[in-house]
Design a protein around this motif. Structure first.
Motif, mmCIF file in Angstrom:
data_model
loop_
_atom_site.group_PDB
_atom_site.id
_atom_site.type_symbol
_atom_site.label_atom_id
_atom_site.label_comp_id
_atom_site.label_asym_id
_atom_site.label_seq_id
_atom_site.Cartn_x
_atom_site.Cartn_y
_atom_site.Cartn_z
ATOM 1 N N UNK A 117 28.907 41.253 50.017
ATOM 2 C CA UNK A 117 30.215 41.553 50.229
ATOM 3 C C UNK A 117 30.541 41.116 51.382
ATOM 4 N N UNK A 118 29.841 40.036 52.368
ATOM 5 C CA UNK A 118 30.406 39.786 53.587
ATOM 6 C C UNK A 118 31.557 38.554 53.279
ATOM 7 N N UNK A 119 31.703 38.059 52.082
ATOM 8 C CA UNK A 119 32.848 37.115 51.735
ATOM 9 C C UNK A 119 34.011 37.683 51.178
ATOM 10 N N UNK A 120 33.983 39.125 50.642
ATOM 11 C CA UNK A 120 35.009 39.896 50.227
ATOM 12 C C UNK A 120 36.156 40.029 50.886
ATOM 13 N N UNK A 121 37.437 40.014 50.146
ATOM 14 C CA UNK A 121 38.504 40.498 50.992
ATOM 15 C C UNK A 121 38.489 42.068 51.037
ATOM 16 N N UNK A 122 39.066 42.209 52.378
ATOM 17 C CA UNK A 122 39.167 43.530 52.855
ATOM 18 C C UNK A 122 39.937 44.548 52.096
ATOM 19 N N UNK A 123 40.048 45.629 52.014
ATOM 20 C CA UNK A 123 40.740 46.543 51.181
ATOM 21 C C UNK A 123 42.141 46.406 51.226
ATOM 22 N N UNK A 124 42.673 46.143 52.697
ATOM 23 C CA UNK A 124 44.100 45.798 53.058
ATOM 24 C C UNK A 124 44.515 44.480 52.460
ATOM 25 N N UNK A 125 43.784 43.762 52.431
ATOM 26 C CA UNK A 125 44.340 42.334 51.797
ATOM 27 C C UNK A 125 44.427 42.605 50.428
ATOM 28 N N UNK A 126 43.536 43.016 49.559
ATOM 29 C CA UNK A 126 43.529 43.411 48.023
ATOM 30 C C UNK A 126 45.009 44.079 47.741
ATOM 31 N N UNK A 127 45.136 45.249 48.782
ATOM 32 C CA UNK A 127 46.341 45.960 48.357
ATOM 33 C C UNK A 127 47.663 45.077 48.610
ATOM 34 N N UNK A 128 47.634 44.387 49.629
ATOM 35 C CA UNK A 128 48.834 43.605 50.083
ATOM 36 C C UNK A 128 49.245 42.561 48.871
ATOM 37 N N UNK A 129 48.182 41.986 48.232
ATOM 38 C CA UNK A 129 48.402 41.433 47.254
ATOM 39 C C UNK A 129 49.097 42.080 45.956
ATOM 40 N N UNK A 130 48.511 43.360 45.451
ATOM 41 C CA UNK A 130 48.744 44.091 44.514
ATOM 42 C C UNK A 130 50.350 44.593 44.617
#
Length: 586
Positions: A349-362
């Motif tokens: 998961x080192x390349x995964x988007x942080x929760x905040x980034x995923x939230x902002x997109x949604x």
């Protein structure tokens, strides 16, 4: 409902309470007592939130503790046929729905609102797999088979029209329900639920059943949403669930926004660099300080004799060939090592988007573009920094709020219900405990995570900054409810010629107590000569916590083998709670 029509109040920052209507952490599963329901709801209020989310209806064979079945063979429950279902006829478990009645009635009295997801995608509580199995279809066909859908929609109608046996209010009119979610993390075939299924269900709820609460699409946010669903007027809003996911799931689902842009860019830059260097090396080895007489790599590797040496070996070319082979080997090894490491990094998961980034997109898609409601229905199983960034993003947004996964309340048997989420992650408990304790008692062999206090305090801080009700009789107040001290277990022994007793104490706690004071007194002063200060109750222990698994011992007191009486009292940073009744140890 459009965003502009919504009446926004303060954001809610709180907890999922999945066990509030059915306790999955007991064997067998049991319905909660009134104490447990009130403990859970008041805990939510004490943490500064007035919204919580339960788990779905339980579905499956009647031998299990379920809300819905097709075979009501278990005589331990009362089963009612659900109108409109056929082939098979489905039945509702009246005892479990009465438990849900109790939750909604208590929530209404306390001022808490409940989010109700209807069915689970997963098989934890039966969910879509169990419902599909009852109808002899696959899990994907749950969404496409018209008869299966019709039976499920009949179940939804039964639930929405139910008259609460405690409050007398139909569920669809009950203000204790904040929102209906079409389900929990719904998906089909590793992708989105068919839009027709979702919109048919939301139209049933909003337009036919006329529910007075929000109608929320419970599809898994990981897969995004179809335009038809985003535009559907009968859908008030959407919910996001944010967890760290295995790489194989990310790759299989092809979710573009689940992988960090920065990680992706680095990956491709390194890949391109290796590729370009390889091409250059093949065309012009001399750039890598290899004597090649202008030959490319293939020509160099095929030649070891110089044109001026009359068929003799050119030792310089032999040396150059060895160097070329060595560099080729290094490049091959580098490729293998790089791709192996990259795979590990993605897997971890080192390349995964942080929760905040995923939230902002949604959030930007749903709230800004489509003007619908949005909240974080679940998040967890990650680092504290991930939570901090997500909550900061929610706080700065137009979202309704965020609920962390998950809260477990006090047990009727003393201590708390606990749940092991896997990977060393434990459920949370209020008011939060700085402990990491595990007890080996079957399914209760779970404890209290070492991140509990930090996460609980983080959620409380955001709740406090978002209008947590200062006028509530529970918010920032002393512990609530009399603790119940159970009859102690006593074992006796002889130590240094003196008879001693080991008194094991367990109690059912007060809601919101951070620790307890234990007081002791000799029950019958005439038995032996004792100091006068032991004839009355005196505090013998303080700072004792009830942060143990359900029914486990909290304290062992070593005393002389004479009858002693005990009582306990909870406290927190706001004051003292009431005393328990007195129990005597013989």
């Amino acid at each position: 409902m459009s965003l502009g029509a919504a009446q926004y109040g303060p954001k809610f920052f709180g907890f999922n309470t999945p066990n509030l209507h059915l306790i999955e952490d007991a064997v067998p599963w049991v319905t909660p007592t009134s104490f447990e329901v009130n403990d859970g709801l008041i805990s939510v209020l004490q943490a500064g939130s007035s919204v919580t989310r339960i788990y779905t209806l339980a579905i499956g064979p009647s031998r299990d503790t379920v809300h819905i079945t097709n075979n009501p063979a278990n005589s331990a429950f009362s089963w009612k046929p659900i109108a409109g279902t056929s082939n098979p006829t489905l039945f509702a478990n009246e005892e479990l729905f009465v438990a849900l009645d109790n939750v909604l009635a208590a929530a209404g009295n306390l001022g808490v609102q409940i989010i109700v997801p209807l069915i689970d995608q997963w098989d934890w509580w039966g969910g879509v797999p169990a419902f599909a199995s009852m109808h002899q279809v696959t899990t994907d066909e749950f969404y496409t088979d018209s008869h299966t859908s019709a039976n499920f929609f009949a179940v939804v109608e039964y639930v929405a029209k139910r008259n609460n046996t405690v409050s007398g209010i139909q569920y669809r009119n009950d203000s204790a329900i904040f929102a209906w979610e079409t389900g929990n993390e719904l998906s089909m075939g590793g992708g989105r639920v068919p839009a027709q299924w979702t919109t048919s269900l939301t139209k049933l709820l909003k337009n036919v059943l006329n529910v007075k609460q929000y109608v929320i699409d419970g599809s898994y946010s990981l897969y995004g949403w179809d335009t038809e669903v985003l535009n559907e007027p009968s859908i008030d809003g959407f919910t996001g669930h944010y967890y760290q996911l295995p790489a194989k799931f990310l790759i299989a689902s092809s979710i573009s926004n689940s992988v960090s842009p920065a990680g992706t860019i680095i990956f491709f830059i390194l890949s391109a660099l290796c590729f370009i260097l390889s091409i250059v090396f093949c065309i012009k080895p001399s750039l890598f300080r290899i004597k090649s007489d202008g030959k490319n790599l293939c020509a160099l590797l095929g030649s070891v004799k110089g044109p001026s040496n009359q068929g003799k070996f050119d030792m310089a070319l032999v040396s150059a060939k060895k160097r070329a082979i060595a560099i080729c080997s290094l490049l091959v090894f580098g490729f293998i090592a790089f791709f192996a490491l990259a795979s590990v990094f993605i897997w971890l998961g080192l390349f995964r988007v942080k929760y905040a980034d995923r939230f902002n997109v949604d959030h930007d898609l749903i709230v800004k573009q489509y003007k619908k409601l949005f909240y974080v229905g679940e998040f967890g199983l990650s680092s504290l920094s991930d939570y901090q960034n997500l909550l900061a993003a929610v706080n700065a947004s137009q979202a309704l709020g965020a609920l962390v996964w998950s809260l477990r309340f006090h047990s009727r048997n003393g201590g708390f219900w606990n749940h092991d989420e896997g990977g060393g992650v434990q459920s949370f408990h209020l008011p939060g405990f700085a402990v990491n304790r595990t007890t080996a008692v079957g399914i209760a062999s779970t404890g209290f995570g070492d991140d509990e206090l930090a996460v609980v305090d983080l959620m409380k801080s955001y709740a406090a900054g978002n209008g947590a009700s200062k006028s509530s009789q529970y918010y920032q107040k002393p512990p609530v409810g009399d603790p119940i001290l159970f009859p102690p277990n006593v074992t006796k022994s002889i130590i240094n010629g003196e008879a001693v007793a080991f008194v094991s104490l367990t109690w059912r706690g007060s809601t919101g107590a951070r620790s307890y004071i234990i007081e002791r007194a000799v029950s019958d002063p005439s038995i032996i000569e004792i100091p006068s200060n032991e004839t009355n109750f005196v505090a013998v222990y303080s700072g004792v916590v009830d942060a143990v698994a359900s029914g486990q011992t909290m304290l062992v007191d070593q005393v002389r083998a004479v009858p002693f009486s005990y009582r306990v009292r909870g406290l927190n940073e706001y004051g003292y709670g009431p005393y328990s009744s007195v129990v005597t140890a013989f």
